[in-house]
Design a protein around this motif. Structure first.
Motif, PDB file in Angstrom:
ATOM      1  N   TYR A  18       0.833  -1.205   0.000  1.00 27.09           N
ATOM      2  CA  TYR A  18       0.000   0.000   0.000  1.00 27.09           C
ATOM      3  C   TYR A  18       0.871   1.260   0.000  1.00 27.09           C
ATOM      4  O   TYR A  18       0.607   2.216  -0.730  1.00 27.09           O
ATOM      5  CB  TYR A  18      -0.919  -0.026   1.225  1.00 27.09           C
ATOM      6  CG  TYR A  18      -1.867   1.137   1.318  1.00 27.09           C
ATOM      7  CD1 TYR A  18      -2.971   1.225   0.486  1.00 27.09           C
ATOM      8  CD2 TYR A  18      -1.657   2.146   2.250  1.00 27.09           C
ATOM      9  CE1 TYR A  18      -3.845   2.293   0.576  1.00 27.09           C
ATOM     10  CE2 TYR A  18      -2.519   3.216   2.350  1.00 27.09           C
ATOM     11  CZ  TYR A  18      -3.614   3.286   1.515  1.00 27.09           C
ATOM     12  OH  TYR A  18      -4.475   4.348   1.609  1.00 27.09           O
ATOM     13  N   SER A  76       3.540  12.665  -3.056  1.00 27.85           N
ATOM     14  CA  SER A  76       3.059  13.883  -2.396  1.00 27.85           C
ATOM     15  C   SER A  76       2.060  13.583  -1.279  1.00 27.85           C
ATOM     16  O   SER A  76       1.619  14.496  -0.586  1.00 27.85           O
ATOM     17  CB  SER A  76       2.411  14.811  -3.429  1.00 27.85           C
ATOM     18  OG  SER A  76       1.293  14.168  -4.022  1.00 27.85           O
ATOM     19  N   SER A  77       1.707  12.307  -1.083  1.00 22.88           N
ATOM     20  CA  SER A  77       0.745  11.954  -0.034  1.00 22.88           C
ATOM     21  C   SER A  77       1.442  11.888   1.334  1.00 22.88           C
ATOM     22  O   SER A  77       2.648  12.062   1.445  1.00 22.88           O
ATOM     23  CB  SER A  77       0.093  10.607  -0.342  1.00 22.88           C
ATOM     24  OG  SER A  77       1.036   9.566  -0.182  1.00 22.88           O
ATOM     25  N   GLU A  78       0.638  11.620   2.343  1.00 23.01           N
ATOM     26  CA  GLU A  78       1.164  11.533   3.712  1.00 23.01           C
ATOM     27  C   GLU A  78       2.164  10.381   3.863  1.00 23.01           C
ATOM     28  O   GLU A  78       3.111  10.464   4.635  1.00 23.01           O
ATOM     29  CB  GLU A  78      -0.003  11.353   4.682  1.00 23.01           C
ATOM     30  CG  GLU A  78       0.382  11.388   6.132  1.00 23.01           C
ATOM     31  CD  GLU A  78      -0.823  11.237   7.054  1.00 23.01           C
ATOM     32  OE1 GLU A  78      -0.612  10.786   8.183  1.00 23.01           O
ATOM     33  OE2 GLU A  78      -1.937  11.548   6.636  1.00 23.01           O
ATOM     34  N   LEU A  79       1.958   9.298   3.108  1.00 17.69           N
ATOM     35  CA  LEU A  79       2.840   8.134   3.200  1.00 17.69           C
ATOM     36  C   LEU A  79       4.143   8.325   2.438  1.00 17.69           C
ATOM     37  O   LEU A  79       5.119   7.636   2.678  1.00 17.69           O
ATOM     38  CB  LEU A  79       2.112   6.892   2.682  1.00 17.69           C
ATOM     39  CG  LEU A  79       0.872   6.481   3.463  1.00 17.69           C
ATOM     40  CD1 LEU A  79       0.169   5.333   2.767  1.00 17.69           C
ATOM     41  CD2 LEU A  79       1.223   6.126   4.886  1.00 17.69           C
ATOM     42  N   LYS A  80       4.183   9.222   1.503  1.00 18.84           N
ATOM     43  CA  LYS A  80       5.362   9.634   0.731  1.00 18.84           C
ATOM     44  C   LYS A  80       5.917   8.548  -0.198  1.00 18.84           C
ATOM     45  O   LYS A  80       6.952   8.732  -0.811  1.00 18.84           O
ATOM     46  CB  LYS A  80       6.462  10.155   1.651  1.00 18.84           C
ATOM     47  CG  LYS A  80       6.061  11.407   2.397  1.00 18.84           C
ATOM     48  CD  LYS A  80       7.244  11.997   3.096  1.00 18.84           C
ATOM     49  CE  LYS A  80       6.998  13.273   3.822  1.00 18.84           C
ATOM     50  NZ  LYS A  80       5.742  13.586   4.388  1.00 18.84           N
ATOM     51  N   GLY A  81       5.274   7.417  -0.319  1.00 14.05           N
ATOM     52  CA  GLY A  81       5.656   6.406  -1.297  1.00 14.05           C
ATOM     53  C   GLY A  81       6.970   5.707  -1.022  1.00 14.05           C
ATOM     54  O   GLY A  81       7.519   5.731   0.079  1.00 14.05           O
ATOM     55  N   SER A  86      10.709   6.410   1.290  1.00 13.18           N
ATOM     56  CA  SER A  86      10.532   7.264   2.469  1.00 13.18           C
ATOM     57  C   SER A  86      10.836   6.487   3.747  1.00 13.18           C
ATOM     58  O   SER A  86      11.020   5.264   3.727  1.00 13.18           O
ATOM     59  CB  SER A  86       9.098   7.805   2.514  1.00 13.18           C
ATOM     60  OG  SER A  86       8.193   6.740   2.740  1.00 13.18           O
ATOM     61  N   ALA A 114       1.546   4.411  -2.958  1.00 13.94           N
ATOM     62  CA  ALA A 114       1.133   5.768  -2.584  1.00 13.94           C
ATOM     63  C   ALA A 114       1.876   6.812  -3.412  1.00 13.94           C
ATOM     64  O   ALA A 114       3.022   6.619  -3.821  1.00 13.94           O
ATOM     65  CB  ALA A 114       1.387   6.006  -1.098  1.00 13.94           C
ATOM     66  N   ASP A 115       1.207   7.902  -3.630  1.00 11.85           N
ATOM     67  CA  ASP A 115       1.784   9.034  -4.365  1.00 11.85           C
ATOM     68  C   ASP A 115       2.861   9.698  -3.497  1.00 11.85           C
ATOM     69  O   ASP A 115       2.665   9.852  -2.291  1.00 11.85           O
ATOM     70  CB  ASP A 115       0.667  10.026  -4.701  1.00 11.85           C
ATOM     71  CG  ASP A 115       1.144  11.091  -5.651  1.00 11.85           C
ATOM     72  OD1 ASP A 115       1.333  12.234  -5.183  1.00 11.85           O
ATOM     73  OD2 ASP A 115       1.327  10.781  -6.842  1.00 11.85           O
TER      74      ASP A 115
END
Length: 120
Positions: A50, A57-62, A65, A54-55
């Motif tokens: 998941y 720029s999202s909270e998860l940072k892909g 990260s 993730a993008d």
């Protein structure tokens, strides 16, 4: 070794009723633990996938990260949980039950099934 000797020593020292209680307790604990390990291992694996989707720029940072690095560590623990440890508990349950069944006559022969300590 513990899986083999626990029912044997329990039956010899404490008798047939103690072995029955041991098998019930081992069955309940093993089923709960196997389900828990399989599910948690799958959850850790899915969490990593998941986060990788993730993008950036999202909270998860892909991927790449700190969150992803932590998920990789979780997945490293989760893979053996879901692939080996959970299913292996099925073998543990069967081995204890079959071993107890094979030695049931021996357990009953010691003080009419009450064991060396003659417990009721």
């Amino acid at each position: 070794a513990m899986v083999i000797f626990t029912p044997l020593l329990t039956g010899i020292f404490f008798g047939v009723n103690a072995v029955s209680g041991l098998l019930v307790g081992a069955l309940i604990a093993s089923v709960q633990l196997a389900i828990s390990m399989s599910n948690s291992g799958g959850a850790w694996d899915n969490a990593k996938k998941y986060i990788e989707k993730a993008d950036p720029s999202s909270e998860l940072k892909g991927k790449g990260s700190d969150v992803h690095k932590a998920a990789v560590v979780g997945d490293t623990v989760g893979d053996p949980f879901k692939d080996t440890s959970g299913p292996a508990l099925n073998i543990v349950m069967k081995l204890m039950a079959v071993l107890s069944l094979v030695f049931a006559d021996t357990f009953y022969a010691i003080n009419d099934g009450r064991g060396i300590f003659s417990l009721q």
